[in-house]
Scaffold this active site. Structure first.
Site, PDB file in Angstrom:
ATOM      1  N   GLY A  12       7.261 -13.249   5.802  1.00  8.49           N
ATOM      2  CA  GLY A  12       6.770 -15.206   6.645  1.00  8.49           C
ATOM      3  C   GLY A  12       8.106 -15.122   6.217  1.00  8.49           C
ATOM      4  O   GLY A  12       8.354 -16.840   5.393  1.00  8.49           O
ATOM      5  N   ASP A  62      -0.275  -9.979   8.282  1.00  5.95           N
ATOM      6  CA  ASP A  62      -1.070 -10.924   7.546  1.00  5.95           C
ATOM      7  C   ASP A  62      -0.777  -9.601   6.461  1.00  5.95           C
ATOM      8  O   ASP A  62      -0.673  -7.833   5.843  1.00  5.95           O
ATOM      9  CB  ASP A  62      -2.523 -10.967   7.315  1.00  5.95           C
ATOM     10  N   ASN A  89       9.152 -12.087   0.887  1.00  9.47           N
ATOM     11  CA  ASN A  89       9.217 -13.665   0.753  1.00  9.47           C
ATOM     12  C   ASN A  89       7.879 -14.225   0.989  1.00  9.47           C
ATOM     13  O   ASN A  89       7.701 -14.918   0.197  1.00  9.47           O
ATOM     14  CB  ASN A  89      10.681 -14.482   1.954  1.00  9.47           C
ATOM     15  N   TYR A 154      -1.040 -17.895  -9.510  1.00 11.79           N
ATOM     16  CA  TYR A 154       0.380 -18.277  -9.145  1.00 11.79           C
ATOM     17  C   TYR A 154       1.690 -17.440  -9.738  1.00 11.79           C
ATOM     18  O   TYR A 154       2.777 -16.573 -10.030  1.00 11.79           O
ATOM     19  CB  TYR A 154       1.117 -19.787  -8.507  1.00 11.79           C
ATOM     20  N   ALA A 156       1.392 -15.348 -12.463  1.00 14.71           N
ATOM     21  CA  ALA A 156       0.762 -14.238 -12.988  1.00 14.71           C
ATOM     22  C   ALA A 156       0.917 -13.385 -11.699  1.00 14.71           C
ATOM     23  O   ALA A 156       1.885 -12.580 -11.918  1.00 14.71           O
ATOM     24  CB  ALA A 156      -0.575 -13.975 -12.981  1.00 14.71           C
ATOM     25  N   LYS A 158       4.261 -14.080  -9.512  1.00 14.72           N
ATOM     26  CA  LYS A 158       5.008 -13.892  -9.366  1.00 14.72           C
ATOM     27  C   LYS A 158       6.017 -12.973 -11.310  1.00 14.72           C
ATOM     28  O   LYS A 158       6.763 -12.463 -10.928  1.00 14.72           O
ATOM     29  CB  LYS A 158       6.396 -15.144  -9.673  1.00 14.72           C
ATOM     30  N   ILE A 187      12.024 -25.899  -4.825  1.00 16.23           N
ATOM     31  CA  ILE A 187      12.716 -25.817  -3.746  1.00 16.23           C
ATOM     32  C   ILE A 187      12.051 -26.859  -2.342  1.00 16.23           C
ATOM     33  O   ILE A 187      11.148 -26.831  -1.921  1.00 16.23           O
ATOM     34  CB  ILE A 187      13.389 -24.161  -2.771  1.00 16.23           C
TER      35      ILE A 187
HETATM   36  P1  NAI Z   1       6.568 -21.479   2.797  1.00 23.12           P
HETATM   37  O1  NAI Z   1       5.165 -21.618   2.792  1.00 23.12           O
HETATM   38  O2  NAI Z   1       6.664 -22.966   3.338  1.00 23.12           O
HETATM   39  O3  NAI Z   1       6.595 -20.702   3.223  1.00 23.12           O
HETATM   40  C1  NAI Z   1       6.060 -19.466   3.446  1.00 23.12           C
HETATM   41  C2  NAI Z   1       6.190 -18.634   4.408  1.00 23.12           C
HETATM   42  O4  NAI Z   1       4.780 -17.145   4.240  1.00 23.12           O
HETATM   43  C3  NAI Z   1       5.239 -18.645   5.887  1.00 23.12           C
HETATM   44  O5  NAI Z   1       6.668 -18.198   6.756  1.00 23.12           O
HETATM   45  C4  NAI Z   1       4.046 -17.916   5.486  1.00 23.12           C
HETATM   46  O6  NAI Z   1       3.686 -17.928   7.377  1.00 23.12           O
HETATM   47  C5  NAI Z   1       4.057 -17.081   4.750  1.00 23.12           C
HETATM   48  N1  NAI Z   1       2.523 -16.413   4.718  1.00 23.12           N
HETATM   49  C6  NAI Z   1       2.072 -16.821   3.767  1.00 23.12           C
HETATM   50  N2  NAI Z   1       1.610 -15.633   3.379  1.00 23.12           N
HETATM   51  C7  NAI Z   1       1.583 -14.302   4.305  1.00 23.12           C
HETATM   52  C8  NAI Z   1       0.468 -13.361   4.094  1.00 23.12           C
HETATM   53  N3  NAI Z   1      -0.255 -12.724   4.236  1.00 23.12           N
HETATM   54  N4  NAI Z   1       1.096 -12.515   5.331  1.00 23.12           N
HETATM   55  C9  NAI Z   1       2.003 -13.243   6.137  1.00 23.12           C
HETATM   56  N5  NAI Z   1       3.247 -14.574   5.871  1.00 23.12           N
HETATM   57  C10 NAI Z   1       2.906 -14.700   4.837  1.00 23.12           C
HETATM   58  O7  NAI Z   1       7.240 -21.358   1.341  1.00 23.12           O
HETATM   59  P2  NAI Z   1       8.571 -21.520   0.885  1.00 23.12           P
HETATM   60  O8  NAI Z   1       8.781 -22.445  -0.080  1.00 23.12           O
HETATM   61  O9  NAI Z   1       9.398 -21.332   1.474  1.00 23.12           O
HETATM   62  O10 NAI Z   1       8.544 -20.170  -0.162  1.00 23.12           O
HETATM   63  C11 NAI Z   1       8.824 -19.088   0.156  1.00 23.12           C
HETATM   64  C12 NAI Z   1       8.741 -18.040  -1.093  1.00 23.12           C
HETATM   65  O11 NAI Z   1       9.453 -18.676  -2.389  1.00 23.12           O
HETATM   66  C13 NAI Z   1       7.933 -17.788  -1.574  1.00 23.12           C
HETATM   67  O12 NAI Z   1       7.298 -16.133  -1.950  1.00 23.12           O
HETATM   68  C14 NAI Z   1       6.985 -18.329  -2.953  1.00 23.12           C
HETATM   69  O13 NAI Z   1       6.420 -18.515  -3.570  1.00 23.12           O
HETATM   70  C15 NAI Z   1       8.798 -18.655  -3.607  1.00 23.12           C
HETATM   71  N6  NAI Z   1       9.230 -19.898  -4.179  1.00 23.12           N
HETATM   72  C16 NAI Z   1       9.281 -20.736  -3.256  1.00 23.12           C
HETATM   73  C17 NAI Z   1       9.912 -21.634  -4.465  1.00 23.12           C
HETATM   74  C18 NAI Z   1      10.369 -23.369  -3.537  1.00 23.12           C
HETATM   75  O14 NAI Z   1      10.118 -24.763  -4.750  1.00 23.12           O
HETATM   76  N7  NAI Z   1       9.632 -23.659  -2.152  1.00 23.12           N
HETATM   77  C19 NAI Z   1       9.570 -22.198  -6.085  1.00 23.12           C
HETATM   78  C20 NAI Z   1      10.020 -20.709  -6.155  1.00 23.12           C
HETATM   79  C21 NAI Z   1       9.452 -19.361  -5.600  1.00 23.12           C
END
Ligand code: NAI
Length: 244
Positions: A12, A62, A89, A154, A156, A158, A187
């Site tokens: 991701g 995916d 990620n 979410y 659960a 994490k 973030i």
């Molecule tokens: P985002 O939505 O900007 O990016 C997520 C990425 O994961 C994207 O590149 C998307 O294409 C990819 N993705 C989603 N489902 C996928 C799948 N089935 N297969 C392959 N790729 C997939 O999210 P963000 O904010 O950058 O978050 C990244 C990580 O950090 C996530 O695991 C999120 O839960 C975690 N996180 C984010 C926080 C925030 O405040 N933004 C807070 C706490 C954790």
């Protein structure tokens, strides 16, 4: 671990925190394997990587789909015949209050965040075991530690990632594999852009450092976890003091 020339696979990583992690490791001279569900990386992101002179490969896949994730893990390993650092990620949200959450809403988030992380990690972990070396970093969340209204699925997923991290750390330690998690707070990213201004203001009032975090601040934590060879089984909170 010295990061120059190390192979880092980030799931991701087309945008947000994943892309910031990619840039952070690129600056340290690592070689990157990037992933997402779209056909290619965004042009602006590629330009940034090119400017840094980074060697990188992009694999579409995916992580929630069993067939796709197994092909993805195999293809990623095949590029350099190794992966030094795996960063799980990829993640999604689908927020609803518990009373209105459908089983399908619950399953969707668990399938990507937790089951997807497991399915991508297992084949790579097996290969790391044979090499007797490896570092795995999982993106959890403070919500996995403390829960959150509207995020039962979410939270659960994490919390599950934190348990998975500690188990992998115990199973991998005697073969030179470390596994840690990062639990970010709020973030700035596409994920948090979706929130209403009212919710964002409410959240801000609970952050002692009085701002949302930047993706690069999470990325620096990933780098620190990769570099420090005496850290395993930990969950590092990066939340501006939100959960003090
Ligand atoms: P985002 O939505 O900007 O990016 C997520 C990425 O994961 C994207 O590149 C998307 O294409 C990819 N993705 C989603 N489902 C996928 C799948 N089935 N297969 C392959 N790729 C997939 O999210 P963000 O904010 O950058 O978050 C990244 C990580 O950090 C996530 O695991 C999120 O839960 C975690 N996180 C984010 C926080 C925030 O405040 N933004 C807070 C706490 C954790």
């Amino acid at each position: 671990m010295e990061l120059t020339d190390k192979v880092v696979f980030i799931s991701g990583s087309t945008r947000g925190i994943g892309a910031a992690i990619a840039l952070e490791f690129a600056k340290s001279g690592s070689r990157l394997i990037l992933n997402g569900r779209q056909d290619d990386l965004p042009k602006a992101f590629k330009e940034k990587l090119d400017l840094l002179g980074t060697e990188y490969h992009y694999l579409k896949g995916d992580i929630a789909n069993e067939e796709s994730v197994s092909e993805l893990a195999a293809a990623a390993w095949q590029i350099y015949e190794k992966i030094d650092i795996l960063i799980n990620n990829a993640g999604i949200t689908n927020d609803k209050l518990m009373m209105g959450m459908k089983t399908s809403d619950f399953d969707q988030v668990i399938n990507v965040n937790l089951r997807g992380t497991f399915m991508l990690t297992q084949p790579i972990f097996k290969k790391m075991l044979k090499k007797r070396a490896g570092c795995i970093i999982n993106l959890a969340s403070i919500v996995g530690l403390h829960g959150n209204t509207g995020q039962a699925n979410y939270a659960a997923s994490k919390a599950g990632i934190i348990g998975l991290t500690k188990s992998i750390a115990q199973e991998g330690a005697h073969r030179g594999i470390r596994c840690n998690a990062i639990a970010p707070g709020m973030i700035t990213s596409d994920m948090t852009e979706k929130l209403s201004e009212r919710v964002k203001e409410q959240i801000l009032s609970r952050i002692p450092l009085n701002r949302l975090g930047q993706p690069k601040e999470v990325a620096k934590t990933a780098k620190f976890l990769a570099e420090n060879d005496y850290l395993t089984g930990q969950t590092i909170v990066v939340d501006g003091g939100m959960t003090i």
